[in-house]
Design a protein around this motif. Structure first.
Motif, PDB file in Angstrom:
ATOM      1  N   GLY A  81       0.829  -1.201   0.000  1.00 52.89           N
ATOM      2  CA  GLY A  81       0.000   0.000   0.000  1.00 52.89           C
ATOM      3  C   GLY A  81       0.863   1.250   0.000  1.00 52.89           C
ATOM      4  N   VAL A  82       0.639   2.120  -0.953  1.00 53.42           N
ATOM      5  CA  VAL A  82       1.441   3.340  -1.064  1.00 53.42           C
ATOM      6  C   VAL A  82       1.278   4.239   0.150  1.00 53.42           C
ATOM      7  N   PHE A  83       0.057   4.303   0.693  1.00 52.18           N
ATOM      8  CA  PHE A  83      -0.251   5.279   1.743  1.00 52.18           C
ATOM      9  C   PHE A  83      -0.456   4.650   3.118  1.00 52.18           C
ATOM     10  N   THR A  84       0.032   3.432   3.327  1.00 53.47           N
ATOM     11  CA  THR A  84      -0.193   2.764   4.611  1.00 53.47           C
ATOM     12  C   THR A  84       0.547   3.420   5.772  1.00 53.47           C
ATOM     13  N   ASP A  85       1.545   4.250   5.461  1.00 61.80           N
ATOM     14  CA  ASP A  85       2.234   4.974   6.535  1.00 61.80           C
ATOM     15  C   ASP A  85       1.994   6.481   6.446  1.00 61.80           C
ATOM     16  N   HIS A  86       0.972   6.865   5.675  1.00 65.80           N
ATOM     17  CA  HIS A  86       0.652   8.285   5.523  1.00 65.80           C
ATOM     18  C   HIS A  86      -0.252   8.714   6.683  1.00 65.80           C
ATOM     19  N   PRO A  87       0.130   9.754   7.440  1.00 71.29           N
ATOM     20  CA  PRO A  87      -0.633  10.120   8.651  1.00 71.29           C
ATOM     21  C   PRO A  87      -2.082  10.514   8.386  1.00 71.29           C
ATOM     22  N   LYS A  88      -2.375  11.039   7.182  1.00 68.13           N
ATOM     23  CA  LYS A  88      -3.730  11.487   6.892  1.00 68.13           C
ATOM     24  C   LYS A  88      -4.545  10.485   6.067  1.00 68.13           C
ATOM     25  N   LEU A  89      -3.873   9.558   5.418  1.00 70.31           N
ATOM     26  CA  LEU A  89      -4.574   8.679   4.479  1.00 70.31           C
ATOM     27  C   LEU A  89      -4.592   7.209   4.873  1.00 70.31           C
ATOM     28  N   GLU A  90      -3.751   6.797   5.814  1.00 63.93           N
ATOM     29  CA  GLU A  90      -3.638   5.381   6.115  1.00 63.93           C
ATOM     30  C   GLU A  90      -4.961   4.770   6.564  1.00 63.93           C
ATOM     31  N   HIS A  91      -5.808   5.554   7.237  1.00 64.63           N
ATOM     32  CA  HIS A  91      -7.079   5.030   7.730  1.00 64.63           C
ATOM     33  C   HIS A  91      -8.083   4.796   6.599  1.00 64.63           C
ATOM     34  N   THR A  92      -7.817   5.360   5.426  1.00 66.17           N
ATOM     35  CA  THR A  92      -8.767   5.273   4.327  1.00 66.17           C
ATOM     36  C   THR A  92      -8.897   3.847   3.802  1.00 66.17           C
ATOM     37  N   TYR A  93      -7.842   3.061   3.884  1.00 70.70           N
ATOM     38  CA  TYR A  93      -7.940   1.654   3.462  1.00 70.70           C
ATOM     39  C   TYR A  93      -9.027   0.941   4.261  1.00 70.70           C
ATOM     40  N   LEU A  95     -11.580   2.353   5.764  1.00 68.78           N
ATOM     41  CA  LEU A  95     -12.887   2.899   5.393  1.00 68.78           C
ATOM     42  C   LEU A  95     -13.414   2.254   4.115  1.00 68.78           C
ATOM     43  N   LEU A  96     -12.503   1.908   3.208  1.00 67.21           N
ATOM     44  CA  LEU A  96     -12.889   1.260   1.962  1.00 67.21           C
ATOM     45  C   LEU A  96     -13.032  -0.253   2.106  1.00 67.21           C
ATOM     46  N   LYS A  97     -12.825  -0.736   3.362  1.00 72.68           N
ATOM     47  CA  LYS A  97     -12.847  -2.176   3.631  1.00 72.68           C
ATOM     48  C   LYS A  97     -11.823  -2.916   2.759  1.00 72.68           C
ATOM     49  N   ASP A 145      -2.250   2.424  -6.816  1.00 68.99           N
ATOM     50  CA  ASP A 145      -2.866   2.174  -5.517  1.00 68.99           C
ATOM     51  C   ASP A 145      -4.356   2.480  -5.609  1.00 68.99           C
ATOM     52  N   GLU A 146      -5.165   1.698  -4.912  1.00 65.29           N
ATOM     53  CA  GLU A 146      -6.611   1.868  -4.998  1.00 65.29           C
ATOM     54  C   GLU A 146      -7.091   3.212  -4.458  1.00 65.29           C
ATOM     55  N   LEU A 147      -6.358   3.824  -3.544  1.00 68.98           N
ATOM     56  CA  LEU A 147      -6.783   5.124  -3.030  1.00 68.98           C
ATOM     57  C   LEU A 147      -6.755   6.192  -4.116  1.00 68.98           C
ATOM     58  N   ILE A 148      -5.813   6.061  -5.044  1.00 68.75           N
ATOM     59  CA  ILE A 148      -5.725   7.047  -6.117  1.00 68.75           C
ATOM     60  C   ILE A 148      -6.945   6.956  -7.022  1.00 68.75           C
ATOM     61  N   LYS A 149      -7.420   5.752  -7.273  1.00 68.67           N
ATOM     62  CA  LYS A 149      -8.605   5.580  -8.104  1.00 68.67           C
ATOM     63  C   LYS A 149      -9.875   6.023  -7.384  1.00 68.67           C
ATOM     64  N   GLU A 150      -9.954   5.781  -6.076  1.00 69.28           N
ATOM     65  CA  GLU A 150     -11.233   5.886  -5.395  1.00 69.28           C
ATOM     66  C   GLU A 150     -11.338   6.948  -4.304  1.00 69.28           C
ATOM     67  N   ALA A 151     -10.224   7.425  -3.760  1.00 70.34           N
ATOM     68  CA  ALA A 151     -10.377   8.115  -2.484  1.00 70.34           C
ATOM     69  C   ALA A 151      -9.601   9.401  -2.288  1.00 70.34           C
ATOM     70  N   ILE A 152      -8.733   9.789  -3.193  1.00 73.76           N
ATOM     71  CA  ILE A 152      -7.993  11.019  -2.946  1.00 73.76           C
ATOM     72  C   ILE A 152      -8.334  12.059  -4.013  1.00 73.76           C
ATOM     73  N   PRO A 153      -8.251  13.356  -3.681  1.00 76.42           N
ATOM     74  CA  PRO A 153      -8.607  14.416  -4.625  1.00 76.42           C
ATOM     75  C   PRO A 153      -7.540  14.576  -5.708  1.00 76.42           C
ATOM     76  N   PRO A 154      -7.894  15.217  -6.818  1.00 75.38           N
ATOM     77  CA  PRO A 154      -6.959  15.371  -7.928  1.00 75.38           C
ATOM     78  C   PRO A 154      -5.633  16.041  -7.567  1.00 75.38           C
ATOM     79  N   HIS A 155      -5.657  17.016  -6.648  1.00 73.76           N
ATOM     80  CA  HIS A 155      -4.392  17.682  -6.330  1.00 73.76           C
ATOM     81  C   HIS A 155      -3.417  16.744  -5.630  1.00 73.76           C
ATOM     82  N   ASP A 156      -3.946  15.797  -4.828  1.00 73.95           N
ATOM     83  CA  ASP A 156      -3.071  14.809  -4.205  1.00 73.95           C
ATOM     84  C   ASP A 156      -2.561  13.808  -5.232  1.00 73.95           C
ATOM     85  N   ALA A 157      -3.419  13.465  -6.190  1.00 72.09           N
ATOM     86  CA  ALA A 157      -2.987  12.575  -7.270  1.00 72.09           C
ATOM     87  C   ALA A 157      -1.866  13.231  -8.077  1.00 72.09           C
ATOM     88  N   LEU A 158      -2.031  14.523  -8.367  1.00 70.90           N
ATOM     89  CA  LEU A 158      -0.999  15.252  -9.105  1.00 70.90           C
ATOM     90  C   LEU A 158       0.303  15.296  -8.322  1.00 70.90           C
TER      91      LEU A 158
END
Length: 238
Positions: A81-93, A95-97, A145-158
Protein backbone atom coordinates in the motif's frame (compact mmCIF):
# COMPACT_ATOMS: atom_id res chain seq x y z
CA UNK A 1 26.74 -5.04 -11.11
CA UNK A 2 23.27 -6.41 -10.48
CA UNK A 3 21.41 -9.02 -12.51
CA UNK A 4 17.79 -8.64 -13.59
CA UNK A 5 15.07 -11.27 -13.45
CA UNK A 6 11.71 -10.60 -15.10
CA UNK A 7 8.78 -12.72 -13.88
CA UNK A 8 6.54 -13.14 -16.90
CA UNK A 9 2.99 -13.14 -15.56
CA UNK A 10 1.33 -11.14 -18.35
CA UNK A 11 1.87 -9.80 -21.87
CA UNK A 12 3.95 -6.80 -20.79
CA UNK A 13 7.39 -8.42 -20.35
CA UNK A 14 8.72 -6.67 -23.46
CA UNK A 15 8.22 -3.26 -21.86
CA UNK A 16 10.20 -4.27 -18.77
CA UNK A 17 13.07 -5.71 -20.80
CA UNK A 18 13.09 -2.66 -23.08
CA UNK A 19 13.35 -0.30 -20.11
CA UNK A 20 16.21 -2.24 -18.50
CA UNK A 21 18.17 -2.42 -21.75
CA UNK A 22 17.73 1.31 -22.31
CA UNK A 23 18.90 2.37 -18.85
CA UNK A 24 21.41 -0.33 -17.87
CA UNK A 25 23.16 -1.17 -21.12
CA UNK A 26 24.87 -4.56 -21.23
CA UNK A 27 23.14 -5.87 -18.10
CA UNK A 28 22.21 -9.51 -17.60
CA UNK A 29 18.45 -10.02 -18.03
CA UNK A 30 16.59 -13.30 -17.67
CA UNK A 31 12.86 -13.74 -18.32
CA UNK A 32 11.10 -16.68 -16.65
CA UNK A 33 7.60 -17.80 -15.82
CA UNK A 34 7.18 -17.92 -12.04
CA UNK A 35 5.99 -20.94 -10.13
CA UNK A 36 3.91 -20.86 -6.97
CA UNK A 37 6.49 -18.66 -5.25
CA UNK A 38 7.97 -15.45 -6.67
CA UNK A 39 10.73 -15.63 -4.05
CA UNK A 40 11.38 -19.30 -4.76
CA UNK A 41 11.53 -18.64 -8.49
CA UNK A 42 13.97 -15.79 -7.90
CA UNK A 43 16.25 -17.96 -5.77
CA UNK A 44 16.25 -20.76 -8.35
CA UNK A 45 17.37 -18.34 -11.03
CA UNK A 46 19.69 -15.96 -9.17
CA UNK A 47 23.38 -16.55 -8.50
CA UNK A 48 24.17 -13.07 -7.16
CA UNK A 49 22.33 -9.91 -6.16
CA UNK A 50 19.33 -9.64 -8.47
CA UNK A 51 16.57 -7.11 -9.06
CA UNK A 52 13.36 -9.05 -9.61
CA UNK A 53 10.53 -7.36 -11.53
CA UNK A 54 7.09 -8.54 -12.49
CA UNK A 55 6.47 -8.12 -16.21
CA UNK A 56 5.15 -4.66 -16.99
CA UNK A 57 7.16 -2.88 -14.30
CA UNK A 58 9.35 -0.18 -15.87
CA UNK A 59 12.90 0.22 -14.55
CA UNK A 60 14.67 3.55 -15.13
CA UNK A 61 17.86 3.00 -13.16
CA UNK A 62 21.09 1.03 -13.15
CA UNK A 63 23.13 -1.08 -10.78
CA UNK A 64 24.54 1.99 -9.03
CA UNK A 65 21.03 2.99 -7.93
CA UNK A 66 20.62 -0.04 -5.67
CA UNK A 67 21.39 1.03 -2.07
CA UNK A 68 24.69 -0.52 -0.95
CA UNK A 69 23.12 -1.59 2.34
CA UNK A 70 20.72 -3.89 0.45
CA UNK A 71 23.58 -6.37 0.08
CA UNK A 72 23.37 -7.11 3.82
CA UNK A 73 19.78 -8.40 3.74
CA UNK A 74 18.11 -11.45 2.23
CA UNK A 75 15.60 -9.19 0.51
CA UNK A 76 14.84 -5.50 -0.06
CA UNK A 77 11.14 -4.95 -0.59
CA UNK A 78 8.49 -2.23 -0.28
CA UNK A 79 5.06 -1.90 1.29
CA UNK A 80 2.21 -2.93 -1.00
CA UNK A 81 0.00 0.00 0.00
CA UNK A 82 1.44 3.34 -1.06
CA UNK A 83 -0.25 5.28 1.74
CA UNK A 84 -0.19 2.76 4.61
CA UNK A 85 2.23 4.97 6.53
CA UNK A 86 0.65 8.28 5.52
CA UNK A 87 -0.63 10.12 8.65
CA UNK A 88 -3.73 11.49 6.89
CA UNK A 89 -4.57 8.68 4.48
CA UNK A 90 -3.64 5.38 6.12
CA UNK A 91 -7.08 5.03 7.73
CA UNK A 92 -8.77 5.27 4.33
CA UNK A 93 -7.94 1.65 3.46
CA UNK A 94 -10.05 0.57 6.43
CA UNK A 95 -12.89 2.90 5.39
CA UNK A 96 -12.89 1.26 1.96
CA UNK A 97 -12.85 -2.18 3.63
CA UNK A 98 -9.61 -2.86 1.79
CA UNK A 99 -7.52 -5.92 2.69
CA UNK A 100 -4.37 -3.82 2.36
CA UNK A 101 -2.71 -3.20 5.70
CA UNK A 102 0.69 -2.01 6.78
CA UNK A 103 3.11 -4.91 6.64
CA UNK A 104 1.81 -6.35 3.35
CA UNK A 105 4.74 -6.45 0.93
CA UNK A 106 4.82 -5.90 -2.81
CA UNK A 107 6.36 -8.84 -4.65
CA UNK A 108 6.12 -7.15 -8.05
CA UNK A 109 9.61 -5.72 -7.42
CA UNK A 110 12.32 -6.70 -4.94
CA UNK A 111 16.07 -7.11 -4.60
CA UNK A 112 17.18 -10.57 -3.53
CA UNK A 113 20.57 -11.78 -2.28
CA UNK A 114 20.70 -15.57 -2.62
CA UNK A 115 23.73 -15.97 -0.34
CA UNK A 116 21.55 -15.04 2.65
CA UNK A 117 19.01 -17.83 2.01
CA UNK A 118 19.40 -21.38 3.30
CA UNK A 119 16.07 -22.76 2.08
CA UNK A 120 14.19 -22.08 -1.15
CA UNK A 121 10.50 -21.58 -0.28
CA UNK A 122 7.76 -23.35 -2.22
CA UNK A 123 5.24 -20.62 -1.40
CA UNK A 124 5.50 -16.92 -0.54
CA UNK A 125 2.96 -17.13 2.28
CA UNK A 126 4.55 -16.41 5.64
CA UNK A 127 8.10 -16.28 4.29
CA UNK A 128 8.78 -12.59 4.82
CA UNK A 129 7.74 -12.67 8.46
CA UNK A 130 10.59 -15.10 9.19
CA UNK A 131 13.50 -13.17 7.67
CA UNK A 132 15.17 -9.78 7.98
CA UNK A 133 14.22 -7.41 5.20
CA UNK A 134 15.22 -3.92 4.14
CA UNK A 135 12.41 -1.52 3.27
CA UNK A 136 12.66 -0.32 -0.31
CA UNK A 137 12.07 3.44 -0.54
CA UNK A 138 9.00 4.55 -2.51
CA UNK A 139 11.09 6.21 -5.21
CA UNK A 140 12.22 2.70 -6.13
CA UNK A 141 8.62 1.57 -6.55
CA UNK A 142 6.28 4.31 -7.76
CA UNK A 143 3.21 2.09 -7.97
CA UNK A 144 -0.51 2.24 -8.48
CA UNK A 145 -2.87 2.17 -5.52
CA UNK A 146 -6.61 1.87 -5.00
CA UNK A 147 -6.78 5.12 -3.03
CA UNK A 148 -5.72 7.05 -6.12
CA UNK A 149 -8.60 5.58 -8.10
CA UNK A 150 -11.23 5.89 -5.39
CA UNK A 151 -10.38 8.12 -2.48
CA UNK A 152 -7.99 11.02 -2.95
CA UNK A 153 -8.61 14.42 -4.63
CA UNK A 154 -6.96 15.37 -7.93
CA UNK A 155 -4.39 17.68 -6.33
CA UNK A 156 -3.07 14.81 -4.20
CA UNK A 157 -2.99 12.57 -7.27
CA UNK A 158 -1.00 15.25 -9.11
CA UNK A 159 1.43 15.56 -6.19
CA UNK A 160 2.03 11.81 -6.34
CA UNK A 161 2.70 12.19 -10.06
CA UNK A 162 5.23 14.94 -9.36
CA UNK A 163 7.09 12.57 -7.03
CA UNK A 164 7.06 9.98 -9.79
CA UNK A 165 9.24 12.16 -12.01
CA UNK A 166 12.21 11.21 -9.83
CA UNK A 167 11.26 7.54 -9.45
CA UNK A 168 13.45 4.65 -10.54
CA UNK A 169 10.46 2.42 -11.15
CA UNK A 170 7.06 3.00 -12.74
CA UNK A 171 4.82 0.18 -11.53
CA UNK A 172 1.30 0.53 -12.91
CA UNK A 173 0.78 -3.04 -14.07
CA UNK A 174 -2.54 -3.70 -12.34
CA UNK A 175 -4.04 -0.47 -13.65
CA UNK A 176 -2.90 -1.09 -17.22
CA UNK A 177 -4.17 -4.67 -17.25
CA UNK A 178 -7.54 -3.58 -15.85
CA UNK A 179 -8.16 -1.46 -18.97
CA UNK A 180 -10.13 0.84 -16.65
CA UNK A 181 -8.28 4.09 -15.97
CA UNK A 182 -9.85 7.27 -14.61
CA UNK A 183 -8.67 10.89 -14.76
CA UNK A 184 -7.09 10.79 -11.30
CA UNK A 185 -4.84 7.95 -12.41
CA UNK A 186 -3.64 9.89 -15.44
CA UNK A 187 -2.67 12.68 -13.02
CA UNK A 188 -0.84 10.33 -10.65
CA UNK A 189 0.86 7.85 -12.98
CA UNK A 190 3.45 8.68 -15.61
CA UNK A 191 1.84 6.83 -18.49
CA UNK A 192 3.56 9.21 -20.91
CA UNK A 193 6.89 7.80 -19.69
CA UNK A 194 5.69 4.18 -19.79
CA UNK A 195 4.68 4.75 -23.44
CA UNK A 196 8.36 5.08 -24.34
CA UNK A 197 8.87 1.34 -23.79
CA UNK A 198 6.20 -0.27 -25.97
CA UNK A 199 8.30 -1.57 -28.88
CA UNK A 200 8.21 -5.15 -27.62
CA UNK A 201 4.46 -5.24 -26.94
CA UNK A 202 1.62 -6.63 -29.00
CA UNK A 203 -0.60 -4.29 -30.96
CA UNK A 204 -3.42 -4.08 -28.41
CA UNK A 205 -1.18 -3.37 -25.40
CA UNK A 206 0.90 -0.86 -27.34
CA UNK A 207 -2.18 1.01 -28.55
CA UNK A 208 -3.73 1.15 -25.08
CA UNK A 209 -0.57 2.40 -23.36
CA UNK A 210 0.06 4.92 -26.13
CA UNK A 211 -3.47 6.26 -25.65
CA UNK A 212 -2.92 6.53 -21.88
CA UNK A 213 0.34 8.34 -22.52
CA UNK A 214 -1.42 10.88 -24.74
CA UNK A 215 -4.11 11.50 -22.12
CA UNK A 216 -1.50 12.05 -19.42
CA UNK A 217 0.55 14.30 -21.67
CA UNK A 218 -2.39 16.48 -22.67
CA UNK A 219 -3.96 16.70 -19.21
CA UNK A 220 -1.10 17.15 -16.82
CA UNK A 221 2.44 16.47 -18.05
CA UNK A 222 3.51 20.12 -18.49
CA UNK A 223 2.16 21.15 -15.09
CA UNK A 224 3.56 18.03 -13.41
CA UNK A 225 7.02 18.46 -14.86
CA UNK A 226 7.00 22.19 -14.11
CA UNK A 227 6.23 21.52 -10.46
CA UNK A 228 8.91 18.84 -10.41
CA UNK A 229 11.49 21.34 -11.71
CA UNK A 230 10.47 23.92 -9.12
CA UNK A 231 10.97 21.30 -6.41
CA UNK A 232 14.32 20.14 -7.80
CA UNK A 233 13.12 16.66 -8.77
CA UNK A 234 14.02 17.02 -12.44
CA UNK A 235 16.26 19.45 -14.28
CA UNK A 236 16.27 21.10 -17.69
CA UNK A 237 18.35 19.23 -20.24
CA UNK A 238 18.85 22.24 -22.55
Amino acid sequence: MIDYLVLETNSLAGATVDSIQMHDIGSSIKVVQPGDSFIGTALRNATSQTLVLKSGVIWQGCSDDIPAVAKNYPICISEYGVFTDHPKLEHTYELLKSPIARGNKDLSIFVINPEHWKVIPETDEGVLSKIKSLTMPRYMNHKDDELIKEAIPPHDALYYGVLGTAALTLNYVSTILSRNVNANETFAYLFDEVAKYTNGLDTADKAFITELGEKTRSRVASLRDGLAKINGLIHDTD
